[in-house]
Design an enzyme around this catalytic site. Structure first.
Site, PDB file in Angstrom:
ATOM      1  N   GLY A  34       0.794  -1.237   0.000  1.00 27.78           N
ATOM      2  CA  GLY A  34       0.000   0.000   0.000  1.00 27.78           C
ATOM      3  C   GLY A  34       0.819   1.276   0.000  1.00 27.78           C
ATOM      4  O   GLY A  34       2.056   1.270   0.093  1.00 27.78           O
ATOM      5  N   ALA A  51       2.856   2.217   3.357  1.00 24.14           N
ATOM      6  CA  ALA A  51       4.028   1.348   3.545  1.00 24.14           C
ATOM      7  C   ALA A  51       5.168   1.810   2.642  1.00 24.14           C
ATOM      8  O   ALA A  51       6.312   1.950   3.089  1.00 24.14           O
ATOM      9  CB  ALA A  51       3.647  -0.101   3.248  1.00 24.14           C
ATOM     10  N   LYS A  94      -4.279   5.034  12.222  1.00 25.27           N
ATOM     11  CA  LYS A  94      -5.585   5.645  12.277  1.00 25.27           C
ATOM     12  C   LYS A  94      -6.354   5.334  10.990  1.00 25.27           C
ATOM     13  O   LYS A  94      -5.702   4.987  10.008  1.00 25.27           O
ATOM     14  CB  LYS A  94      -5.465   7.151  12.476  1.00 25.27           C
ATOM     15  CG  LYS A  94      -4.709   7.853  11.332  1.00 25.27           C
ATOM     16  CD  LYS A  94      -4.641   9.320  11.554  1.00 25.27           C
ATOM     17  CE  LYS A  94      -5.777  10.017  10.871  1.00 25.27           C
ATOM     18  NZ  LYS A  94      -5.481  10.430   9.487  1.00 25.27           N
ATOM     19  N   HIS A 101      -4.809  14.530  15.080  1.00 26.11           N
ATOM     20  CA  HIS A 101      -3.553  15.292  15.063  1.00 26.11           C
ATOM     21  C   HIS A 101      -3.661  16.617  15.840  1.00 26.11           C
ATOM     22  O   HIS A 101      -2.847  16.905  16.711  1.00 26.11           O
ATOM     23  CB  HIS A 101      -3.122  15.613  13.632  1.00 26.11           C
ATOM     24  CG  HIS A 101      -2.962  14.404  12.749  1.00 26.11           C
ATOM     25  ND1 HIS A 101      -2.567  13.187  13.224  1.00 26.11           N
ATOM     26  CD2 HIS A 101      -3.138  14.233  11.412  1.00 26.11           C
ATOM     27  CE1 HIS A 101      -2.497  12.323  12.222  1.00 26.11           C
ATOM     28  NE2 HIS A 101      -2.851  12.933  11.119  1.00 26.11           N
ATOM     29  N   LYS A 137      -7.878  20.781   3.055  1.00 30.92           N
ATOM     30  CA  LYS A 137      -7.144  20.255   1.896  1.00 30.92           C
ATOM     31  C   LYS A 137      -7.369  21.200   0.722  1.00 30.92           C
ATOM     32  O   LYS A 137      -8.338  21.954   0.707  1.00 30.92           O
ATOM     33  CB  LYS A 137      -7.654  18.854   1.563  1.00 30.92           C
ATOM     34  CG  LYS A 137      -7.259  17.853   2.652  1.00 30.92           C
ATOM     35  CD  LYS A 137      -7.397  16.432   2.212  1.00 30.92           C
ATOM     36  CE  LYS A 137      -6.859  15.492   3.262  1.00 30.92           C
ATOM     37  NZ  LYS A 137      -5.472  15.077   3.043  1.00 30.92           N
TER      38      LYS A 137
HETATM   39  N1  LIG Z   1      -1.571   6.864   2.998  1.00 38.17           N
HETATM   40  C1  LIG Z   1      -1.403   7.794   3.919  1.00 38.17           C
HETATM   41  O1  LIG Z   1      -0.823   8.851   3.685  1.00 38.17           O
HETATM   42  C2  LIG Z   1      -1.910   7.576   5.309  1.00 38.17           C
HETATM   43  C3  LIG Z   1      -2.555   6.412   5.657  1.00 38.17           C
HETATM   44  N2  LIG Z   1      -2.965   6.228   6.944  1.00 38.17           N
HETATM   45  C4  LIG Z   1      -3.627   4.974   7.329  1.00 38.17           C
HETATM   46  O2  LIG Z   1      -2.731   3.905   7.094  1.00 38.17           O
HETATM   47  C5  LIG Z   1      -3.448   2.749   6.657  1.00 38.17           C
HETATM   48  C6  LIG Z   1      -2.913   2.331   5.310  1.00 38.17           C
HETATM   49  O3  LIG Z   1      -3.054   3.390   4.407  1.00 38.17           O
HETATM   50  P1  LIG Z   1      -2.737   3.232   2.858  1.00 38.17           P
HETATM   51  O4  LIG Z   1      -1.440   2.562   2.661  1.00 38.17           O
HETATM   52  O5  LIG Z   1      -2.976   4.544   2.265  1.00 38.17           O
HETATM   53  O6  LIG Z   1      -3.882   2.241   2.434  1.00 38.17           O
HETATM   54  P2  LIG Z   1      -4.091   1.484   1.075  1.00 38.17           P
HETATM   55  O7  LIG Z   1      -5.455   1.774   0.591  1.00 38.17           O
HETATM   56  O8  LIG Z   1      -2.964   1.706   0.148  1.00 38.17           O
HETATM   57  O9  LIG Z   1      -4.123  -0.029   1.581  1.00 38.17           O
HETATM   58  C7  LIG Z   1      -2.994  -0.740   2.015  1.00 38.17           C
HETATM   59  C8  LIG Z   1      -3.081  -2.149   1.485  1.00 38.17           C
HETATM   60  O10 LIG Z   1      -4.209  -2.784   2.058  1.00 38.17           O
HETATM   61  C9  LIG Z   1      -4.825  -3.640   1.095  1.00 38.17           C
HETATM   62  N3  LIG Z   1      -6.206  -3.203   0.895  1.00 38.17           N
HETATM   63  C10 LIG Z   1      -6.647  -2.023   0.453  1.00 38.17           C
HETATM   64  N4  LIG Z   1      -7.984  -1.986   0.417  1.00 38.17           N
HETATM   65  C11 LIG Z   1      -8.402  -3.174   0.867  1.00 38.17           C
HETATM   66  C12 LIG Z   1      -9.667  -3.746   1.070  1.00 38.17           C
HETATM   67  N5  LIG Z   1     -10.783  -3.070   0.843  1.00 38.17           N
HETATM   68  N6  LIG Z   1      -9.724  -5.001   1.552  1.00 38.17           N
HETATM   69  C13 LIG Z   1      -8.620  -5.677   1.823  1.00 38.17           C
HETATM   70  N7  LIG Z   1      -7.381  -5.175   1.638  1.00 38.17           N
HETATM   71  C14 LIG Z   1      -7.267  -3.948   1.175  1.00 38.17           C
HETATM   72  C15 LIG Z   1      -4.053  -3.497  -0.198  1.00 38.17           C
HETATM   73  O11 LIG Z   1      -3.098  -4.548  -0.244  1.00 38.17           O
HETATM   74  P3  LIG Z   1      -3.385  -5.927  -0.994  1.00 38.17           P
HETATM   75  O12 LIG Z   1      -4.470  -5.713  -1.984  1.00 38.17           O
HETATM   76  O13 LIG Z   1      -2.072  -6.268  -1.608  1.00 38.17           O
HETATM   77  O14 LIG Z   1      -3.751  -6.842   0.094  1.00 38.17           O
HETATM   78  C16 LIG Z   1      -3.304  -2.208  -0.011  1.00 38.17           C
HETATM   79  O15 LIG Z   1      -2.078  -2.190  -0.697  1.00 38.17           O
HETATM   80  C17 LIG Z   1      -4.914   3.136   6.646  1.00 38.17           C
HETATM   81  O16 LIG Z   1      -5.481   2.783   7.861  1.00 38.17           O
HETATM   82  C18 LIG Z   1      -4.858   4.662   6.518  1.00 38.17           C
HETATM   83  O17 LIG Z   1      -5.993   5.255   7.067  1.00 38.17           O
HETATM   84  C19 LIG Z   1      -2.732   7.152   7.919  1.00 38.17           C
HETATM   85  C20 LIG Z   1      -2.098   8.320   7.635  1.00 38.17           C
HETATM   86  C21 LIG Z   1      -1.667   8.665   6.307  1.00 38.17           C
HETATM   87  O1  LIG Z   2      -3.006  11.446   8.788  1.00 41.04           O
HETATM   88  C1  LIG Z   2      -2.992  12.103   7.783  1.00 41.04           C
HETATM   89  O2  LIG Z   2      -1.958  12.945   7.577  1.00 41.04           O
HETATM   90  C2  LIG Z   2      -1.653  13.405   6.276  1.00 41.04           C
HETATM   91  C3  LIG Z   2      -0.719  14.596   6.475  1.00 41.04           C
HETATM   92  O3  LIG Z   2       0.454  14.178   7.082  1.00 41.04           O
HETATM   93  P1  LIG Z   2       1.777  15.026   6.880  1.00 41.04           P
HETATM   94  O4  LIG Z   2       2.737  14.395   7.805  1.00 41.04           O
HETATM   95  O5  LIG Z   2       2.163  14.896   5.438  1.00 41.04           O
HETATM   96  O6  LIG Z   2       1.455  16.424   7.221  1.00 41.04           O
HETATM   97  C4  LIG Z   2      -2.878  13.792   5.514  1.00 41.04           C
HETATM   98  O7  LIG Z   2      -2.526  14.086   4.178  1.00 41.04           O
HETATM   99  C5  LIG Z   2      -3.850  12.643   5.521  1.00 41.04           C
HETATM  100  O8  LIG Z   2      -5.068  13.045   4.917  1.00 41.04           O
HETATM  101  C6  LIG Z   2      -4.160  12.190   6.914  1.00 41.04           C
HETATM  102  O9  LIG Z   2      -4.869  10.967   6.871  1.00 41.04           O
END
Ligand SMILES: NC(=O)C1=CN([C@@H]2O[C@H](COP(=O)(O)OP(=O)(O)OC[C@H]3O[C@@H](n4cnc5c(N)ncnc54)[C@H](OP(=O)(O)O)[C@@H]3O)[C@@H](O)[C@H]2O)C=CC1
Ligand SMILES: O=C1O[C@H](COP(=O)(O)O)[C@@H](O)[C@H](O)[C@H]1O
Length: 597
Positions: A119, A122, A253, A345, A441
């Site tokens: 994802g 990561a 979160k 936050h 945003k």
């Molecule tokens: N991205 C960001 O900037 C931030 C994210 N977060 C939190 O971190 C967590 C991960 O975020 P992020 O990496 O953006 O998430 P993603 O949507 O990229 O999901 C991560 C991985 O989870 C699996 N996945 C996605 N959707 C589903 C689904 N509906 N059912 C099962 N598996 C699924 C996929 O892997 P696969 O299909 O290979 O299993 C995907 O690569 C979330 O809880 C998000 O709220 C918090 C702060 C910032």
């Molecule tokens: O948790 C979150 O934070 C990002 C902003 O993080 P930053 O460290 O880049 O300021 C925000 O974009 C996202 O919507 C929110 O889920």
């Protein structure tokens, strides 16, 4: 307190630090010690007590009690412990013999599993943070990183994928390429379903292979959408947790979307994990300036006496991004900006800002004070909130999409992408002081800051020099969390010359000028804390409950009444409603004053 005692590289605090490599040196030493344990506490509680009260330089050790019972590894002070027999009366203590084996590389190994490895988060944050920790020698000598997700990948494919986002924090760092290759060799992948215990059992087998019979500590990072958290925790805890070492889980979160769902999530997680194993991450707590907030307040005589309603007129917590929900609209539409940024936050920063002085720097003492602030707050009311949503906009021949142009967002979505709110703390220190929050945003700039506006100087001798703009003449302390970290204080100053002319100037601590070293990413600090068992920067369940109970009634009302957000153009300064809200409490937003835009 963890972070300020870590090796500090070139910083001025180097004299406080231990060498990173020595923290995990390859030696085995066993010492036996007779220690005093508070009666009734039980040995494991006491061990946790040592852990949470740790100060001073760290050593990772294994503890075994005299009855052969295994105990979790804990860091101890240089002198071998923090147990003060004298502090306990004889009738209050038991004597227990423990054997401490400093068996850091031979005896134990750390396995970090990033769940959701395919994802966005990561790739963007977690693997790069792990690499940075590795590069700086913060990880134990013996560690393995596993990626886990449903996507079918080989180890090599995972390595290729993450190598694209690994960076050496400072350009042209020595041996970066070599270090990267060494790090990637420690990274492996296991494809599995999140709800399959069998797949976690297979992961466990692979982990054991790498751990090669050593005592293993396991950290799982839940980087997956929240509806999957419990499945993963079930699988990891039942089938892939460490038998003798510790198992900890970092939970991303959102922790629910209101009091009820958050409570339910906590209940479900606690079927498989104890509170001590759950590390709820709020990455803003890992940001350098947020970490510095308490230092600024509690170790400088000049600030603490001013830190109350007597001198402070209002406090502003501001978050803005100059991009929209691009790519995350599906997630965002179910949450909105209040849940995404404010309830976590900004509220966490508020709690740190406003808390009373904690008894110590111990995680529990700090979190106790934060909870008190949150529980003293007035429930947020709809009349103290305004919401907005960005709309499409053309500028300089370029067109910027509106929020609802995102195909994953319903056309009639009322989800706020901007909100401003006025909050109040009903306690003696803060009675009547507005804490204004603003988060949005697709605004004109990216920034996060804390602004503290002070009251007027009573009977100011230079009053006539300010004309009618008395508000502009008050002091303002700004902690710029990002970008370009800085702390500056706006003061009134005489312009040099024969005439008496005053202007507003800044006493400015610009980090890049004062500390010419790269600031670690928040995820680095937090990952290291979780590895070291330091909970200070993670959210305890009662903090979370208090945070949700502040926001939930208002969020329910907002949704129930289907309040339409005020539209604002992409790239603008947000809805005018934010100014009316501030004006209601006689406040001007500091970021829009034109002083330091
Ligand atoms: N991205 C960001 O900037 C931030 C994210 N977060 C939190 O971190 C967590 C991960 O975020 P992020 O990496 O953006 O998430 P993603 O949507 O990229 O999901 C991560 C991985 O989870 C699996 N996945 C996605 N959707 C589903 C689904 N509906 N059912 C099962 N598996 C699924 C996929 O892997 P696969 O299909 O290979 O299993 C995907 O690569 C979330 O809880 C998000 O709220 C918090 C702060 C910032
Ligand atoms: O948790 C979150 O934070 C990002 C902003 O993080 P930053 O460290 O880049 O300021 C925000 O974009 C996202 O919507 C929110 O889920």
């Amino acid at each position: 307190m963890a972070s300020h005692l870590r090796p500090a590289g070139s910083s001025s605090s180097a004299n406080l630090s231990s060498s990173p490599s020595s923290a995990f040196k390859n030696e085995t030493k066993v010492v036996s010690r007779l220690v005093s344990v508070p009666r009734k506490s039980g040995l494991s509680t006491w061990v946790a007590g040592i852990h949470s009260r740790m100060q001073g330089r760290r050593r990772h050790v294994q503890l075994h009690s005299s009855n052969g019972h295994h105990l979790n590894p804990v860091p101890l002070q240089d002198d071998g412990g923090l147990v003060s027999r004298e502090a306990m009366k004889p009738q209050e203590r038991d004597e227990v013999s423990i054997h401490i084996s400093e068996d850091e590389t031979e005896g134990s190994t750390l396995s970090i599993t990033v769940v959701g490895a395919s994802g966005d988060l990561a790739k963007k944050k977690i693997f790069p943070a792990l690499f940075a920790l590795y590069y700086e020698d913060w990880l134990p000598k013996d560690f393995t990183v596993f990626g886990y997700a449903r996507t079918m990948l080989t180890d090599e494919e995972l390595r290729n994928m993450i190598s694209r986002t690994l960076t050496c924090r400072i350009d042209q760092r020595a041996n970066c390429e070599d270090k990267m290759n060494q790090f990637l060799k420690r990274c492996f992948y296991h494809a599995g379903q999140y709800d399959s215990e069998e797949d976690f059992r297979e992961l466990d087998k692979k982990l054991k292979e790498k751990e090669a019979g050593k005592l293993s500590n396991r950290l799982f990072y839940l980087s997956v959408p929240p509806n999957i958290f419990v499945d993963v925790v079930r699988g990891a805890s039942l089938r892939a947790s460490s038998v003798y070492g510790w198992t900890r889980v970092i939970v991303e979160k959102p922790f629910g979307r209101d009091s009820e769902s958050s409570g339910e999530l906590t209940r479900c997680l606690k079927q498989y994990l104890s509170e001590d194993q759950i590390f709820r991450i709020d990455h803003y707590l890992g940001k350098e300036l947020v970490e510095n907030l308490s230092v600024l307040r509690f170790s400088n005589l000049v600030f603490e006496p001013l830190w109350s309603r007597t001198c402070i007129r209002n406090v502003q917590l501001i978050f803005s991004e100059d991009f929209g929900t691009e790519g995350r609209g599906g997630y965002f539409d179910n949450y909105g900006i209040i849940r995404d940024i404010m309830q976590n936050h900004l509220l966490q920063i508020l709690a740190l800002f406003a808390m009373e002085s904690p008894v110590s720097l111990d995680a529990e003492d700090i979190r106790n004070e934060k909870v008190k602030v949150l529980r003293s707050m007035k429930k947020l009311e709809l009349e103290d909130v305004i919401i907005g949503q960005y709309k499409g906009h053309n500028k300089g021949g370029k067109s910027y999409p509106g929020y609802t142009d995102d195909p994953t967002v319903p056309n009639d979505s009322l989800t706020p992408t901007f909100a401003a709110a006025a909050l109040f703390i009903n306690n003696a220190r803060w009675d009547g002081v507005p804490f204004l929050m603003k988060a949005g945003k697709a605004l004109h700039t990216r920034r996060a800051e804390i602004r503290v506006q002070f009251r007027h100087v009573p009977g100011n001798l230079y009053r006539q020099n300010f004309g009618t703009h008395l508000d502009k003449a008050t002091n303002e302390l700004v902690l710029r969390v990002q970008p370009d970290e800085a702390i500056y204080l706006k003061i009134n100053n005489k312009v040099p010359g024969l005439e008496m002319r005053l202007d507003r100037s800044d006493l400015n601590l610009l980090y890049r000028a004062r500390y010419p070293r790269e600031i670690p990413d928040a995820y680095e600090r937090l990952l290291l804390d979780a590895i070291e068992g330091e909970r200070r920067l993670f959210i305890r369940s009662d903090e979370l409950d208090a945070a949700w109970s502040l926001f939930t009634p208002m969020l329910n009302e907002l949704e129930y009444k289907k309040i339409a957000p005020e539209l604002y153009p992409y790239g603008s300064r947000g809805p005018v409603g934010a100014h009316y809200l501030a004006a209601k409490y006689n406040v001007r937003w500091g970021d829009l004053s034109g002083d330091d835009d």
